[in-house]
Design a protein around this motif. Structure first.
Motif, mmCIF file in Angstrom:
data_model
loop_
_atom_site.group_PDB
_atom_site.id
_atom_site.type_symbol
_atom_site.label_atom_id
_atom_site.label_comp_id
_atom_site.label_asym_id
_atom_site.label_seq_id
_atom_site.Cartn_x
_atom_site.Cartn_y
_atom_site.Cartn_z
ATOM 1 N N LEU A 1 81.483 33.185 59.129
ATOM 2 C CA LEU A 1 80.503 34.195 58.719
ATOM 3 C C LEU A 1 79.325 34.252 59.697
ATOM 4 C CD1 LEU A 1 79.492 36.270 56.679
ATOM 5 C CD2 LEU A 1 78.560 34.386 55.315
ATOM 6 N N GLY A 2 78.643 33.125 59.886
ATOM 7 C CA GLY A 2 77.403 33.140 60.672
ATOM 8 C C GLY A 2 77.555 32.741 62.125
ATOM 9 N N ASN A 3 78.702 32.150 62.475
ATOM 10 C CA ASN A 3 78.957 31.608 63.829
ATOM 11 C C ASN A 3 77.910 30.555 64.215
ATOM 12 O OD1 ASN A 3 79.107 32.824 67.277
ATOM 13 N ND2 ASN A 3 80.464 31.360 66.314
ATOM 14 N N ILE A 4 77.461 29.787 63.202
ATOM 15 C CA ILE A 4 76.557 28.666 63.506
ATOM 16 C C ILE A 4 77.037 27.347 62.880
ATOM 17 C CG2 ILE A 4 74.436 29.959 63.963
ATOM 18 C CD1 ILE A 4 73.590 29.263 61.042
ATOM 19 N N CYS A 5 78.079 27.377 62.063
ATOM 20 C CA CYS A 5 78.585 26.113 61.487
ATOM 21 C C CYS A 5 80.055 25.914 61.834
ATOM 22 C CB CYS A 5 78.373 26.077 59.973
ATOM 23 S SG CYS A 5 76.635 26.088 59.482
ATOM 24 N N LEU B 1 80.877 37.128 61.642
ATOM 25 C CA LEU B 1 80.962 38.458 61.026
ATOM 26 C C LEU B 1 79.584 39.068 60.822
ATOM 27 C CD1 LEU B 1 83.914 37.526 58.793
ATOM 28 C CD2 LEU B 1 83.873 39.559 60.244
ATOM 29 N N ILE B 2 78.527 38.233 60.834
ATOM 30 C CA ILE B 2 77.169 38.760 60.702
ATOM 31 C C ILE B 2 76.382 38.399 61.967
ATOM 32 C CG2 ILE B 2 77.102 38.719 58.173
ATOM 33 C CD1 ILE B 2 75.576 36.043 58.334
ATOM 34 N N ASP B 3 75.341 39.177 62.220
ATOM 35 C CA ASP B 3 74.570 38.957 63.448
ATOM 36 C C ASP B 3 73.196 38.329 63.181
ATOM 37 O OD1 ASP B 3 73.140 41.012 62.340
ATOM 38 O OD2 ASP B 3 73.502 42.457 63.960
ATOM 39 N N TYR B 4 72.990 37.794 61.946
ATOM 40 C CA TYR B 4 71.669 37.236 61.580
ATOM 41 C C TYR B 4 71.239 36.131 62.526
ATOM 42 C CZ TYR B 4 72.656 39.175 56.893
ATOM 43 O OH TYR B 4 72.989 39.970 55.835
ATOM 44 N N HIS B 5 72.196 35.407 63.079
ATOM 45 C CA HIS B 5 71.870 34.212 63.878
ATOM 46 C C HIS B 5 72.161 34.430 65.358
ATOM 47 C CE1 HIS B 5 71.146 31.888 60.233
ATOM 48 N NE2 HIS B 5 72.199 32.498 59.737
ATOM 49 N N GLU B 6 72.304 35.697 65.757
ATOM 50 C CA GLU B 6 72.680 36.011 67.138
ATOM 51 C C GLU B 6 71.757 35.296 68.136
ATOM 52 O OE1 GLU B 6 73.148 40.176 67.864
ATOM 53 O OE2 GLU B 6 74.054 39.829 69.834
ATOM 54 N N GLY B 7 72.356 34.650 69.125
ATOM 55 C CA GLY B 7 71.596 33.962 70.177
ATOM 56 C C GLY B 7 71.228 32.532 69.841
ATOM 57 N N GLU B 8 71.427 32.132 68.578
ATOM 58 C CA GLU B 8 71.044 30.768 68.176
ATOM 59 C C GLU B 8 72.155 29.768 68.480
ATOM 60 O OE1 GLU B 8 69.993 30.620 64.025
ATOM 61 O OE2 GLU B 8 68.739 32.407 64.192
ATOM 62 N N ARG C 1 77.178 34.847 68.224
ATOM 63 C CA ARG C 1 77.314 36.270 68.548
ATOM 64 C C ARG C 1 78.197 36.921 67.493
ATOM 65 N NH1 ARG C 1 82.108 38.332 70.504
ATOM 66 N NH2 ARG C 1 83.642 36.919 71.402
ATOM 67 N N PRO C 2 77.985 38.205 67.216
ATOM 68 C CA PRO C 2 78.862 38.891 66.260
ATOM 69 C C PRO C 2 80.181 39.290 66.916
ATOM 70 C CG PRO C 2 77.113 40.371 66.993
ATOM 71 C CD PRO C 2 76.863 39.056 67.660
ATOM 72 N N VAL C 3 81.259 39.268 66.135
ATOM 73 C CA VAL C 3 82.560 39.738 66.616
ATOM 74 C C VAL C 3 82.484 41.251 66.850
ATOM 75 C CG1 VAL C 3 83.471 39.998 64.249
ATOM 76 C CG2 VAL C 3 85.059 39.646 66.156
ATOM 77 N N MET D 1 88.176 31.334 58.996
ATOM 78 C CA MET D 1 87.945 30.109 58.221
ATOM 79 C C MET D 1 88.243 30.270 56.729
ATOM 80 S SD MET D 1 86.997 27.965 60.508
ATOM 81 C CE MET D 1 87.307 28.607 62.151
ATOM 82 N N ASP D 2 88.126 31.496 56.209
ATOM 83 C CA ASP D 2 88.377 31.679 54.774
ATOM 84 C C ASP D 2 88.796 33.128 54.497
ATOM 85 O OD1 ASP D 2 86.017 33.258 54.656
ATOM 86 O OD2 ASP D 2 84.785 31.514 54.175
ATOM 87 N N ALA D 3 89.121 33.391 53.233
ATOM 88 C CA ALA D 3 89.651 34.703 52.852
ATOM 89 C C ALA D 3 88.606 35.813 53.025
ATOM 90 C CB ALA D 3 90.149 34.664 51.410
ATOM 91 N N ALA D 4 87.332 35.467 52.822
ATOM 92 C CA ALA D 4 86.281 36.474 53.017
ATOM 93 C C ALA D 4 86.217 36.884 54.497
ATOM 94 C CB ALA D 4 84.925 35.921 52.552
ATOM 95 N N ASN D 5 86.393 35.919 55.392
ATOM 96 C CA ASN D 5 86.444 36.240 56.830
ATOM 97 C C ASN D 5 87.595 37.216 57.106
ATOM 98 O OD1 ASN D 5 85.856 32.826 58.135
ATOM 99 N ND2 ASN D 5 84.439 34.254 57.149
ATOM 100 N N LEU D 6 88.759 36.960 56.480
ATOM 101 C CA LEU D 6 89.934 37.834 56.699
ATOM 102 C C LEU D 6 89.629 39.259 56.263
ATOM 103 C CD1 LEU D 6 92.982 35.665 55.501
ATOM 104 C CD2 LEU D 6 92.255 36.122 57.855
ATOM 105 N N ARG D 7 88.935 39.400 55.122
ATOM 106 C CA ARG D 7 88.591 40.749 54.635
ATOM 107 C C ARG D 7 87.614 41.426 55.591
ATOM 108 N NH1 ARG D 7 88.765 37.898 49.721
ATOM 109 N NH2 ARG D 7 86.511 37.590 49.665
ATOM 110 N N GLY D 8 86.644 40.676 56.082
ATOM 111 C CA GLY D 8 85.679 41.231 57.039
ATOM 112 C C GLY D 8 86.356 41.666 58.330
ATOM 113 N N LEU D 9 87.284 40.849 58.802
ATOM 114 C CA LEU D 9 88.003 41.171 60.045
ATOM 115 C C LEU D 9 88.879 42.403 59.856
ATOM 116 C CD1 LEU D 9 88.934 37.545 61.159
ATOM 117 C CD2 LEU D 9 87.454 39.130 62.422
#
Ligand code: 4NP
Length: 152
Positions: free
Chosen positions: A9-13, A42-49, A71-73, A87-95
């Motif tokens: 989701l956040g690309n930070i964990c 999937l989200i860009d809240y943490h972009e660049g971190e 970075r966001p996909v 990583m999870d089913a919510a990611n699959l739906r977002g993708l």
């Protein structure tokens, strides 16, 4: 060359950890030149971190140095990468919502490659405890080893 993109989701964990675990395993097997390895969210809240400090600390204790910046996909990622690993089913739906018509990427779930743990996802540790971050490393080590084997 196999192009592989880890997604959370956040690309930070989870996905920066999975990226570095997969890279380390590929290096240990002398196969780093066989892969382009990256991660995105999937989200860009943490972009660049850099990755979340709790994830970086836990990873460092286990031998992984996380230097990726969030970075966001993008739609272009579906054309550039052969495998997009969620990583999870919510990611699959977002993708699925982002996938462009002319995509080549095969979207898979990292937890489907677990061999020593039984879990249907790599659970989001963001609101969790230190043990939850540790569990993410355990799961990523297990599943990334199997994924690397299957991409032989
Ligand atoms: P990740 O964890 O998807 O494993 O990077 C999260 C990071 C940030 C947020 C949620 C999950 N967030 O809501 O900001």
């Amino acid at each position: 060359m196999v192009h592989i993109l880890f997604i959370c989701l956040g690309n930070i964990c989870r996905s920066p950890l999975a990226e570095e675990v997969f890279r380390t395993l590929a290096e240990r097997g002398g196969r780093e030149k066989d892969f382009e390895i990256d991660s995105a969210g999937l989200i860009d809240y943490h972009e660049g971190e850099l990755a979340d400090e709790r994830m970086r600390r836990t990873a460092a204790r286990r031998g992984y140095r996380l230097t990726h910046r969030s970075r966001p996909v993008t739609a272009a990622d579906f054309r550039r990468f052969d495998y997009i690993v969620a990583m999870d089913a919510a990611n699959l739906r977002g993708l699925a919502r982002l996938r462009p018509a002319e995509a080549k990427a095969e979207v898979v779930l990292l937890a489907d490659y677990l061999t020593r743990h039984a879990s249907s996802s790599i659970p989001d540790p963001y609101y969790g405890t230190a043990a939850d971050f540790e569990h993410v490393v355990d799961l990523c080590e297990d599943a990334c080893a199997e994924l690397l084997c299957r991409l032989a």
